[in-house]
Motif scaffolding. Structure first.
Motif, mmCIF file in Angstrom:
data_model
loop_
_atom_site.group_PDB
_atom_site.id
_atom_site.type_symbol
_atom_site.label_atom_id
_atom_site.label_comp_id
_atom_site.label_asym_id
_atom_site.label_seq_id
_atom_site.Cartn_x
_atom_site.Cartn_y
_atom_site.Cartn_z
ATOM 1 N N PHE D 96 0.312 12.233 -42.867
ATOM 2 C CA PHE D 96 1.602 12.441 -43.533
ATOM 3 C C PHE D 96 2.449 11.183 -43.623
ATOM 4 C CE2 PHE D 96 4.630 12.109 -40.062
ATOM 5 C CZ PHE D 96 3.786 12.167 -38.969
ATOM 6 N N ALA D 97 2.131 10.159 -42.827
ATOM 7 C CA ALA D 97 3.089 9.060 -42.685
ATOM 8 C C ALA D 97 2.958 8.039 -43.803
ATOM 9 C CB ALA D 97 2.909 8.382 -41.338
ATOM 10 N N GLU D 98 3.952 7.171 -43.847
ATOM 11 C CA GLU D 98 4.012 6.192 -44.927
ATOM 12 C C GLU D 98 3.016 5.062 -44.737
ATOM 13 O OE1 GLU D 98 7.895 4.705 -47.362
ATOM 14 O OE2 GLU D 98 7.992 6.036 -45.651
ATOM 15 N N THR D 99 2.807 4.691 -43.472
ATOM 16 C CA THR D 99 1.835 3.641 -43.178
ATOM 17 C C THR D 99 0.896 4.139 -42.087
ATOM 18 O OG1 THR D 99 3.211 2.716 -41.439
ATOM 19 C CG2 THR D 99 3.490 1.794 -43.642
ATOM 20 N N VAL D 100 -0.251 3.473 -42.004
ATOM 21 C CA VAL D 100 -1.210 3.817 -40.961
ATOM 22 C C VAL D 100 -0.570 3.606 -39.586
ATOM 23 C CG1 VAL D 100 -3.423 3.182 -39.933
ATOM 24 C CG2 VAL D 100 -3.194 3.333 -42.415
ATOM 25 N N ARG D 101 0.219 2.540 -39.454
ATOM 26 C CA ARG D 101 0.869 2.269 -38.166
ATOM 27 C C ARG D 101 1.739 3.466 -37.740
ATOM 28 N NH1 ARG D 101 2.183 -2.197 -35.407
ATOM 29 N NH2 ARG D 101 1.639 -3.605 -37.095
ATOM 30 N N GLU D 102 2.528 3.962 -38.684
ATOM 31 C CA GLU D 102 3.410 5.085 -38.375
ATOM 32 C C GLU D 102 2.587 6.336 -38.033
ATOM 33 O OE1 GLU D 102 6.629 7.631 -40.791
ATOM 34 O OE2 GLU D 102 6.347 5.602 -41.558
ATOM 35 N N GLU D 103 1.489 6.494 -38.769
ATOM 36 C CA GLU D 103 0.612 7.644 -38.531
ATOM 37 C C GLU D 103 0.061 7.600 -37.104
ATOM 38 O OE1 GLU D 103 -0.223 9.865 -41.407
ATOM 39 O OE2 GLU D 103 -0.593 11.080 -39.640
ATOM 40 N N LEU D 104 -0.419 6.435 -36.702
ATOM 41 C CA LEU D 104 -1.008 6.317 -35.374
ATOM 42 C C LEU D 104 0.040 6.399 -34.275
ATOM 43 C CD1 LEU D 104 -3.812 3.598 -35.630
ATOM 44 C CD2 LEU D 104 -3.772 5.942 -36.427
ATOM 45 N N ARG D 119 -0.574 -3.063 -28.668
ATOM 46 C CA ARG D 119 -1.902 -3.326 -28.125
ATOM 47 C C ARG D 119 -2.796 -2.096 -28.263
ATOM 48 N NH1 ARG D 119 -2.572 -4.450 -22.091
ATOM 49 N NH2 ARG D 119 -3.511 -2.380 -22.308
ATOM 50 N N THR D 120 -2.204 -0.923 -27.945
ATOM 51 C CA THR D 120 -2.976 0.309 -28.073
ATOM 52 C C THR D 120 -3.494 0.474 -29.497
ATOM 53 O OG1 THR D 120 -1.342 1.214 -26.569
ATOM 54 C CG2 THR D 120 -2.909 2.768 -27.532
ATOM 55 N N LEU D 121 -2.602 0.264 -30.470
ATOM 56 C CA LEU D 121 -3.017 0.456 -31.856
ATOM 57 C C LEU D 121 -4.138 -0.514 -32.224
ATOM 58 C CD1 LEU D 121 0.213 1.245 -33.904
ATOM 59 C CD2 LEU D 121 -1.268 2.721 -32.548
ATOM 60 N N ALA D 122 -4.020 -1.744 -31.757
ATOM 61 C CA ALA D 122 -5.060 -2.723 -32.061
ATOM 62 C C ALA D 122 -6.400 -2.269 -31.493
ATOM 63 C CB ALA D 122 -4.671 -4.091 -31.492
ATOM 64 N N GLU D 123 -6.360 -1.772 -30.263
ATOM 65 C CA GLU D 123 -7.591 -1.298 -29.629
ATOM 66 C C GLU D 123 -8.206 -0.131 -30.402
ATOM 67 O OE1 GLU D 123 -6.191 -2.138 -25.053
ATOM 68 O OE2 GLU D 123 -6.849 -0.111 -25.596
ATOM 69 N N VAL D 124 -7.337 0.815 -30.748
ATOM 70 C CA VAL D 124 -7.826 2.009 -31.433
ATOM 71 C C VAL D 124 -8.414 1.661 -32.796
ATOM 72 C CG1 VAL D 124 -7.084 4.158 -32.496
ATOM 73 C CG2 VAL D 124 -6.311 3.585 -30.211
ATOM 74 N N MET D 125 -7.740 0.757 -33.497
ATOM 75 C CA MET D 125 -8.243 0.365 -34.808
ATOM 76 C C MET D 125 -9.619 -0.275 -34.672
ATOM 77 S SD MET D 125 -6.204 1.272 -37.204
ATOM 78 C CE MET D 125 -6.176 0.274 -38.686
ATOM 79 N N GLU D 126 -9.794 -1.039 -33.603
ATOM 80 C CA GLU D 126 -11.093 -1.662 -33.421
ATOM 81 C C GLU D 126 -12.149 -0.585 -33.133
ATOM 82 O OE1 GLU D 126 -11.302 -4.833 -30.485
ATOM 83 O OE2 GLU D 126 -13.482 -4.762 -30.761
ATOM 84 N N GLN D 127 -11.746 0.393 -32.309
ATOM 85 C CA GLN D 127 -12.683 1.468 -31.975
ATOM 86 C C GLN D 127 -13.189 2.197 -33.223
ATOM 87 O OE1 GLN D 127 -10.766 4.031 -29.103
ATOM 88 N NE2 GLN D 127 -12.544 3.974 -27.780
ATOM 89 N N VAL D 128 -12.278 2.468 -34.166
ATOM 90 C CA VAL D 128 -12.710 3.208 -35.354
ATOM 91 C C VAL D 128 -13.217 2.285 -36.450
ATOM 92 C CG1 VAL D 128 -11.185 5.142 -34.870
ATOM 93 C CG2 VAL D 128 -10.412 3.316 -36.389
ATOM 94 N N GLY D 129 -13.241 0.996 -36.166
ATOM 95 C CA GLY D 129 -13.866 0.076 -37.101
ATOM 96 C C GLY D 129 -13.047 -0.241 -38.345
ATOM 97 N N LEU D 130 -11.709 -0.294 -38.175
ATOM 98 C CA LEU D 130 -10.864 -0.708 -39.305
ATOM 99 C C LEU D 130 -10.120 -1.953 -38.863
ATOM 100 C CD1 LEU D 130 -9.291 2.710 -40.334
ATOM 101 C CD2 LEU D 130 -11.024 1.443 -41.596
ATOM 102 N N ASP D 131 -9.978 -2.941 -39.770
ATOM 103 C CA ASP D 131 -9.294 -4.138 -39.288
ATOM 104 C C ASP D 131 -7.783 -3.941 -39.369
ATOM 105 O OD1 ASP D 131 -8.029 -5.955 -41.409
ATOM 106 O OD2 ASP D 131 -9.957 -5.390 -42.326
ATOM 107 N N GLU D 132 -7.061 -4.814 -38.646
ATOM 108 C CA GLU D 132 -5.645 -4.534 -38.409
ATOM 109 C C GLU D 132 -4.773 -4.594 -39.651
ATOM 110 O OE1 GLU D 132 -3.469 -5.962 -34.953
ATOM 111 O OE2 GLU D 132 -5.418 -6.358 -34.008
ATOM 112 N N SER D 133 -5.292 -5.196 -40.714
ATOM 113 C CA SER D 133 -4.489 -5.249 -41.937
ATOM 114 C C SER D 133 -4.229 -3.835 -42.470
ATOM 115 C CB SER D 133 -5.217 -6.075 -42.990
ATOM 116 O OG SER D 133 -6.388 -5.383 -43.404
ATOM 117 N N TYR D 134 -5.082 -2.893 -42.068
ATOM 118 C CA TYR D 134 -4.907 -1.510 -42.519
ATOM 119 C C TYR D 134 -3.621 -0.885 -41.998
ATOM 120 C CZ TYR D 134 -9.471 -0.808 -44.673
ATOM 121 O OH TYR D 134 -10.544 -0.844 -45.512
ATOM 122 N N LEU D 135 -3.107 -1.416 -40.876
ATOM 123 C CA LEU D 135 -1.941 -0.789 -40.252
ATOM 124 C C LEU D 135 -0.753 -0.673 -41.201
ATOM 125 C CD1 LEU D 135 -1.972 -2.299 -36.646
ATOM 126 C CD2 LEU D 135 -2.247 0.101 -37.286
#
Lengths: 163, 251, 274, 276
Positions: D96-104, D119-135
């Motif tokens: 529902f959120a406007e950005t991936v960062r807000e969603e997470l 830091r948590t978001l960076a870790e999670v993004m790596e876990q699901v295999g999306l690079d941080e620009s997606y945030l």
């Protein structure tokens, strides 16, 4: 493929109406009095603001009237069709020149419509009570619709889903 | 009364108008008889019919009471500031009975007619107004589609609500405004689903050669026979007769 | 025009956004009456775009597409084309219009303006073929996923088209629903209906009479399904081998199976345990 | 530390004509760090069971204990939901959120755990295999597979000890499915217990330590993948069809070849080729 738009309009109108019906049915109604507070108004206002008066009228009138039919208050269905249809139309029509004003105008239509109907059906002494519940109901609706319509508008931009 | 929905809708409209004109105890007895007769014809027992009123009983009593206490006129007796008037008793009873009859007749219609048949009936009744720009077919089509998707959308709402709950959202704590705000993460995805679905369904309908109401036929065409004309005539005659009769006896 | 041809694509091209990568490039394909054509490809290969051309939901930007000899670019042919080729989509939920099963099946024939008894006959027949006769009066939302997709197919066959295009009809179903839909396709093919079945599941093409593969908007392979399984490049086309096919191919590499294609459990076990 | 389900019974629409028993007398256990799959036909009750593990449904009879906390205790419900992450079927539909960062950040904010969120978001993004620009991107403008990964990341963002997934592969094509399996294996090897609810027996056999097969709301069989294959051969469960490759393994084994259990076609083919 000229008909794509017409068909889509029909479908979108129907689905937004179904949303209003669902939202109206979700909250347990206080029997008969349409005294049920629910999110139905919020959806009507949101649709009217986002998609304009026609969709507002369809989802308000048709959606809420279907809820009356399904919940077992068929007597109110024609009244609801007219009153909420008009309400949705008014909000959609006035929304471009100010959302709050549009909702106030819609709320006035709704409250007046139901108070007058209540007067005829239950006697004039009942009208003020109906009026009060209507005001609360529209307040809830506005509290939902104002933030929701704003965010939806922004979020759906460029996704091909906005109208 | 398993006849053409158009006939039923028109009959009920006539009946509802009639109920509004009742104004005497005798009148209510007449109408009670008529209701009994109709419930016999439609094979819906009076008990079944009365059961549909149960959830609205509160409202009928409320109507009676509110009119009882808030009508001015000749006082019957007074308890402190509350006075009960002769007019109040009369109005309270009439309003309650009138409401009861209105509800019963309307329920009689929905008990014998499915929402789909109602939609078709309304479409057909409104079609003469098409020339005035009234979208009768579109309205019926929308009613059909809306009815079809109500359960689906409610399931989806339930699923989204649970998903946000699992993510720590709190839909039933805090003040009213806070709770309402908590619904926004539920409603946004719901709207997204609806927009997406509208696109898909519209394409699917056109792939099935849908192009509006023109040139469409139906699997179960309406059959307006002599039976329908007779029953409509019967209802009309009885209602007019009852009203006239009541005016002449009751007053 | 070839009498036997139901769809004829002549070097068609299509892009959704101008300047963007075209979704379809220079595709020529001739579908013959009575064929069961499996149209394969991974995500973004253009297979859904191609399907929409067959039903005139899209018109080609380059080249031409003829359905039973009718040019799909001419809007006057639109309805005749949609009567000739019916379409079934991936999500059954988004194709069902009506609450009652038989009413939904009647939707197409009603749009065609057929007389009531004709509609009733067709609905009966279609529900019978789809195995839904006992559900005719049921509410569509009470059906299982497989039943819903069969209802969507019934809605298509009630229009009695000579050809049906199915765009990933099994993608959202559970294994049982997939089995039901595949069995129905076999039945339809038996009734002489031309089938164009779009899928990314190689295990679903065994009964097909012909397979074509799309990759990045181009048609890169055309032939018999059993020959496709032998194709060495297969995995690089975005298609995943069913485990039984990988197994057979590995055995073949190791010299245990000769060139004949054995893709049944019994066949393989018998071969290995001679 | 584990999830324990004891004699769980769930009844829908209790006391109405629509009353249906969705689950009857279910007992099972998910150990910390384990991988358990719940398989069964649509309507076997597996989604209902998944919702019990996250206290979204409460038992009519029996109990569900998460790290010792019972879903019977109302004040513990939120604690349980904090420990268990539930990914619904088609989770991309909940975005529902406007950005991936807000969603997470939605989950962490709800639980009031926003320290060190970047830091948590960076870790999670790596876990699901999306690079941080997606945030900073809008979740609505991503592809289907990316949306699903964002949705899973949004549940992982509060670092649950148990991750429950309802039909995680539904609607994905071959390569999407492949990537999702990799993602789940990574999450599991990072120490999160995975509970996968699926009708995809092939994936369940391939990945889990333990499988529970449901039939009409009761446990038809449970055990290791090998035990499940043997059990399904002798007593079939409606809606669960053994994958062809398992049937080949069974066929070869039943003809007298000593062959270790595996669902990997290449391994099996090589093993047989080496033997002959």
């Amino acid at each position: 493929m000229t008909d794509t738009t017409t068909t889509r309009k029909i479908v979108l109108g129907a689905l937004t109406a179904a949303m209003v019906t669902g939202a109206t049915m979700l909250s347990a109604p206080v029997p008969g009095f349409r005294l049920y507070f629910n999110l139905g108004e919020g959806i009507i206002y949101t649709v009217a603001i986002l998609l304009g008066p026609r969709y507002g009228a369809v989802c308000g009138g048709l959606g809420a009237a279907l809820a009356d039919l399904i919940l077992g208050y068929p007597l109110w269905a024609p009244l609801t069709l007219t009153i909420k249809g008009l309400e949705g139309y008014v909000v959609g029509r006035l929304a471009p020149s100010g959302k709050i004003r549009a909702i106030l105008a819609g709320a006035t239509v709704m409250a007046a419509g139901y108070s007058i109907s209540a007067g005829f059906l239950y006697g004039w002494a009942a009208a003020p009570i109906e009026l009060m519940t209507d005001i609360v109901q529209t307040g809830i609706g506005a509290a939902i619709a104002l933030p929701l319509s704003a965010t939806l508008k922004r979020r759906l931009q460029g996704t091909g889903l906005s109208n | 009364h398993r006849c053409d929905p158009r006939c039923k809708i028109m009959s009920v409209l006539i009946l509802l108008t009639g109920v509004f004109l009742v104004d005497s105890p005798v009148g209510f007895i007449f109408w009670g008889g008529l209701l009994w007769l109709l419930s016999l014809i439609s094979k819906i027992g009076i008990p079944v019919l009365l059961r549909t009123v149960r959830p609205i009983m509160f409202l009928i009593i409320f109507t009676a009471i509110i009119n009882l206490f808030f009508t001015s006129g000749t006082p019957l007796f007074e308890i402190g500031p509350i006075s009960i008037t002769k007019e109040g008793v009369r109005l309270g009873a009439y309003m309650a009975l009138r409401l009861l009859f209105l509800i019963l007749f309307a329920n009689l219609l929905t008990l014998t007619t499915s929402p789909m048949a109602l939609a078709d009936g309304i479409e057909s009744l409104l079609s003469p107004f098409k020339r005035l720009g009234l979208p009768a077919h579109e309205m019926a089509m929308m009613m059909t589609i809306a009815l079809r998707f109500i359960p689906t959308l409610m399931n989806e709402t339930d699923r989204i609500m649970k998903a946000q709950l699992a993510r720590g959202a709190d839909l039933d704590r805090g003040g009213l405004i806070k709770r309402l705000k908590a619904f926004i993460p539920v409603l946004i995805p719901l709207f997204v689903i609806v927009f997406q679905r509208a696109d898909d369904l519209a394409v699917a309908m056109e792939a099935r050669c849908y192009r509006g109401g023109g040139g469409r036929t139906r699997m179960r065409p309406f059959a307006w026979g002599t039976g329908e004309t007779l029953s409509l005539g019967f209802v009309l005659t009885v209602v007019v007769a009852l009203t006239v009769l009541e005016r002449n006896i009751g007053l | 025009m070839d009498e036997l041809s139901i769809a004829s694509l002549d070097r068609i091209g299509y892009s959704y956004v101008e300047e963007g990568n075209p979704a379809l490039r220079d595709i020529s394909l001739e579908v013959r009456r009575g064929e069961w054509l499996a149209l394969l490809g991974g995500n973004g290969s253009g297979k859904s775009t191609l399907a929409k051309h067959l039903n005139a939901l899209l018109a080609p930007m380059q080249g031409a597409c003829f359905i039973s000899g009718m040019d799909s670019r001419d809007e006057r042919n639109l309805w005749e084309i949609r009567k000739t080729i019916s379409m079934v989509f991936q999500n059954p939920e988004n194709q069902i219009v009506s609450t009652v099963v038989e009413d939904d099946t009647a939707f197409g024939p009603e749009n065609l303006g057929l007389p009531p008894d004709e509609i009733e006959n067709r609905v009966k027949k279609a529900l019978d073929i789809a195995g839904l006769s006992d559900k005719a009066k049921s509410a569509s939302y009470t059906l299982s996923g497989g039943q819903k997709q069969r209802l969507a197919i019934a809605g298509a066959i009630a229009m009695e088209p000579p050809c049906i295009v199915l765009d990933e009809p099994t993608a959202m179903l559970d294994p049982q629903g997939r089995g039901e839909v595949m069995a129905l396709l076999e039945e339809l093919h038996g009734h002489g209906i031309t089938i164009i079945h779009i899928t990314h599941r190689l295990e679903e093409i065994r009964k097909a009479t012909r397979a074509v593969v799309l990759q990045a908007g181009r048609l890169i392979w055309d032939g018999l399904p059993e020959d496709l399984f032998k194709e060495p490049e297969l995995t690089s086309w975005g298609l995943e081998l069913p485990p039984i096919v990988s197994f057979w191919r590995r055995l073949r590499e190791r010299g245990l199976c000769e060139d004949d294609v054995i893709l049944t459990v019994e066949g393989l076990v018998n071969r290995l345990c001679r | 530390m584990s999830i324990e389900v004891n004699n769980l019974t769930h009844i829908y629409h209790r006391g109405t004509p629509l009353e249906t028993v969705a689950l009857r007398d279910i007992s099972m256990e998910v150990p910390d760090g384990g991988w358990v799959s719940i398989v069964g036909h649509t309507g076997s009750g597996k989604s209902t069971l998944a919702q019990h593990l996250d206290a979204l449904l409460l038992p009519d009879e029996g109990s569900v204990l998460v790290d010792g906390l019972s879903t019977d205790v109302k004040k513990d419900l939120r604690k349980i939901r904090r420990k268990v992450g539930l990914v619904f079927q088609y989770p991309e539909q909940q975005l529902f959120a406007e950005t991936v960062r807000e969603e997470l950040s939605f989950g962490p904010k709800n639980w009031g755990e926003i320290d060190d969120i970047d830091r948590t978001l960076a870790e999670v993004m790596e876990q699901v295999g999306l690079d941080e620009s997606y945030l900073e991107r809008s979740p609505f403008k991503l592809s289907g597979g990316e949306k699903r990964r964002v949705a899973i990341a949004s549940v992982l963002a509060v670092r649950p000890s148990y991750l429950v997934l309802d039909e995680p592969t539904a609607g994905l094509d071959a390569s999407g499915r492949h990537r999702l399996v990799e993602l789940l294996s990574r999450i599991h090897s990072d120490g999160t217990a995975v509970i996968m609810v699926t009708h995809d027996l092939e994936i369940a056999l391939d990945l889990s330590d333990r499988i529970i097969a449901l039939e009409k709301g009761t446990i038809a069989c449970q055990g290791s993948p090998e035990e499940i294959v043997l059990s399904l051969e002798s007593r079939p469960v409606s809606g669960l069809v053994l994958p062809d490759i398992c049937k080949i393994w069974l066929g070869v084994k039943n003809r007298g070849m000593e062959i270790p259990f595996s669902c990997d076609p290449i391994y099996l083919a090589d093993f047989i080729a080496d033997r002959s």
